[in-house]
Design a protein around this motif. Structure first.
Motif, mmCIF file in Angstrom:
data_model
loop_
_atom_site.group_PDB
_atom_site.id
_atom_site.type_symbol
_atom_site.label_atom_id
_atom_site.label_comp_id
_atom_site.label_asym_id
_atom_site.label_seq_id
_atom_site.Cartn_x
_atom_site.Cartn_y
_atom_site.Cartn_z
ATOM 1 N N SER A 7 8.161 -1.784 -8.493
ATOM 2 C CA SER A 7 7.228 -0.664 -8.425
ATOM 3 C C SER A 7 6.017 -0.944 -7.530
ATOM 4 C CB SER A 7 6.799 -0.280 -9.830
ATOM 5 O OG SER A 7 5.870 0.761 -9.784
ATOM 6 N N PRO A 8 5.221 -1.975 -7.733
ATOM 7 C CA PRO A 8 4.064 -2.147 -6.837
ATOM 8 C C PRO A 8 4.459 -2.615 -5.438
ATOM 9 C CG PRO A 8 4.162 -3.968 -8.371
ATOM 10 C CD PRO A 8 5.223 -2.988 -8.783
ATOM 11 N N TRP A 9 5.519 -3.405 -5.338
ATOM 12 C CA TRP A 9 5.886 -3.943 -4.034
ATOM 13 C C TRP A 9 6.506 -2.883 -3.131
ATOM 14 C CZ3 TRP A 9 3.209 -7.946 -3.561
ATOM 15 C CH2 TRP A 9 3.002 -8.796 -4.641
ATOM 16 N N PHE A 10 7.187 -1.926 -3.719
ATOM 17 C CA PHE A 10 7.760 -0.856 -2.905
ATOM 18 C C PHE A 10 6.662 0.003 -2.288
ATOM 19 C CE2 PHE A 10 9.565 3.411 -2.400
ATOM 20 C CZ PHE A 10 10.543 3.111 -1.475
ATOM 21 N N MET A 11 5.608 0.291 -3.038
ATOM 22 C CA MET A 11 4.509 1.096 -2.497
ATOM 23 C C MET A 11 3.751 0.313 -1.417
ATOM 24 S SD MET A 11 4.879 3.997 -3.601
ATOM 25 C CE MET A 11 3.432 4.711 -2.883
ATOM 26 N N ILE A 12 3.613 -0.987 -1.595
ATOM 27 C CA ILE A 12 2.985 -1.795 -0.552
ATOM 28 C C ILE A 12 3.838 -1.755 0.711
ATOM 29 C CG2 ILE A 12 2.412 -4.159 0.098
ATOM 30 C CD1 ILE A 12 1.580 -4.598 -2.824
ATOM 31 N N LEU A 13 5.144 -1.838 0.561
ATOM 32 C CA LEU A 13 6.047 -1.748 1.698
ATOM 33 C C LEU A 13 5.926 -0.392 2.395
ATOM 34 C CD1 LEU A 13 8.541 -3.041 3.237
ATOM 35 C CD2 LEU A 13 9.908 -1.653 1.689
ATOM 36 N N VAL A 14 5.899 0.671 1.628
ATOM 37 C CA VAL A 14 5.808 2.017 2.209
ATOM 38 C C VAL A 14 4.480 2.202 2.929
ATOM 39 C CG1 VAL A 14 5.633 4.464 1.610
ATOM 40 C CG2 VAL A 14 7.436 3.061 0.606
ATOM 41 N N PHE A 15 3.389 1.772 2.332
ATOM 42 C CA PHE A 15 2.086 1.928 2.973
ATOM 43 C C PHE A 15 1.958 1.072 4.232
ATOM 44 C CE2 PHE A 15 0.230 3.290 -1.293
ATOM 45 C CZ PHE A 15 0.292 4.628 -0.955
ATOM 46 N N SER A 16 2.489 -0.122 4.203
ATOM 47 C CA SER A 16 2.391 -0.970 5.393
ATOM 48 C C SER A 16 3.229 -0.396 6.537
ATOM 49 C CB SER A 16 2.806 -2.390 5.069
ATOM 50 O OG SER A 16 4.151 -2.429 4.672
ATOM 51 N N TRP A 17 4.442 0.107 6.254
ATOM 52 C CA TRP A 17 5.243 0.710 7.316
ATOM 53 C C TRP A 17 4.628 2.013 7.802
ATOM 54 C CZ3 TRP A 17 8.486 -1.122 10.595
ATOM 55 C CH2 TRP A 17 9.165 -2.299 10.284
ATOM 56 N N THR A 18 3.980 2.740 6.921
ATOM 57 C CA THR A 18 3.282 3.949 7.353
ATOM 58 C C THR A 18 2.170 3.587 8.330
ATOM 59 O OG1 THR A 18 3.753 5.008 5.244
ATOM 60 C CG2 THR A 18 1.988 5.962 6.555
ATOM 61 N N MET A 19 1.467 2.529 8.033
ATOM 62 C CA MET A 19 0.397 2.107 8.922
ATOM 63 C C MET A 19 0.958 1.630 10.256
ATOM 64 S SD MET A 19 -3.083 0.304 8.025
ATOM 65 C CE MET A 19 -2.600 -1.123 7.153
ATOM 66 N N PHE A 20 2.044 0.858 10.235
ATOM 67 C CA PHE A 20 2.622 0.351 11.486
ATOM 68 C C PHE A 20 3.216 1.466 12.341
ATOM 69 C CE2 PHE A 20 3.141 -3.905 9.333
ATOM 70 C CZ PHE A 20 2.163 -4.510 10.093
ATOM 71 N N LEU A 21 3.784 2.471 11.725
ATOM 72 C CA LEU A 21 4.490 3.500 12.491
ATOM 73 C C LEU A 21 3.647 4.707 12.858
ATOM 74 C CD1 LEU A 21 7.924 3.469 10.652
ATOM 75 C CD2 LEU A 21 7.342 2.445 12.842
ATOM 76 N N ILE A 22 2.579 4.976 12.112
ATOM 77 C CA ILE A 22 1.811 6.197 12.353
ATOM 78 C C ILE A 22 0.375 5.907 12.772
ATOM 79 C CG2 ILE A 22 0.911 8.298 11.282
ATOM 80 C CD1 ILE A 22 3.432 8.321 9.550
ATOM 81 N N ILE A 23 -0.333 5.125 12.011
ATOM 82 C CA ILE A 23 -1.775 4.974 12.229
ATOM 83 C C ILE A 23 -2.073 4.058 13.410
ATOM 84 C CG2 ILE A 23 -3.905 4.174 11.166
ATOM 85 C CD1 ILE A 23 -2.679 5.028 8.483
ATOM 86 N N ILE A 24 -1.450 2.909 13.488
ATOM 87 C CA ILE A 24 -1.764 1.943 14.542
ATOM 88 C C ILE A 24 -1.389 2.466 15.935
ATOM 89 C CG2 ILE A 24 -1.220 -0.360 15.412
ATOM 90 C CD1 ILE A 24 -1.214 -1.314 12.529
ATOM 91 N N PRO A 25 -0.211 3.088 16.170
ATOM 92 C CA PRO A 25 0.076 3.593 17.523
ATOM 93 C C PRO A 25 -0.916 4.660 17.984
ATOM 94 C CG PRO A 25 2.103 3.439 16.292
ATOM 95 C CD PRO A 25 1.002 3.167 15.329
ATOM 96 N N ILE A 26 -1.407 5.494 17.078
ATOM 97 C CA ILE A 26 -2.393 6.513 17.456
ATOM 98 C C ILE A 26 -3.675 5.842 17.931
ATOM 99 C CG2 ILE A 26 -3.849 8.362 16.551
ATOM 100 C CD1 ILE A 26 -1.489 9.107 14.728
#
Length: 55
Positions: A7-26
């Motif tokens: 449960s906590p590790w999956f959300m950390i994984l989702v948030f980190s990939w969201t940051m790598f794929l959406i926030i950082i390239p912008i």
């Protein structure tokens, strides 16, 4: 064992990939350079022939 609870590790994984794929390239694409590169004028090179004998 708490480390096997996904449960906590999956959300950390989702948030980190969201940051790598959406926030950082912008943020990287929006980066502005201080000095824009200029087009340099290209002058023709003066080439002198080498007329010395090879032997």
């Amino acid at each position: 064992m708490p480390q096997l609870n996904p449960s906590p590790w999956f959300m950390i994984l989702v948030f980190s990939w969201t940051m790598f794929l959406i926030i950082i390239p912008i943020k990287v694409i929006a980066h502005m350079f201080n000095n824009e590169p200029n087009q340099q004028t290209i002058s023709p090179l003066s080439s002198n022939t080498w007329n010395w004998p090879w032997h």
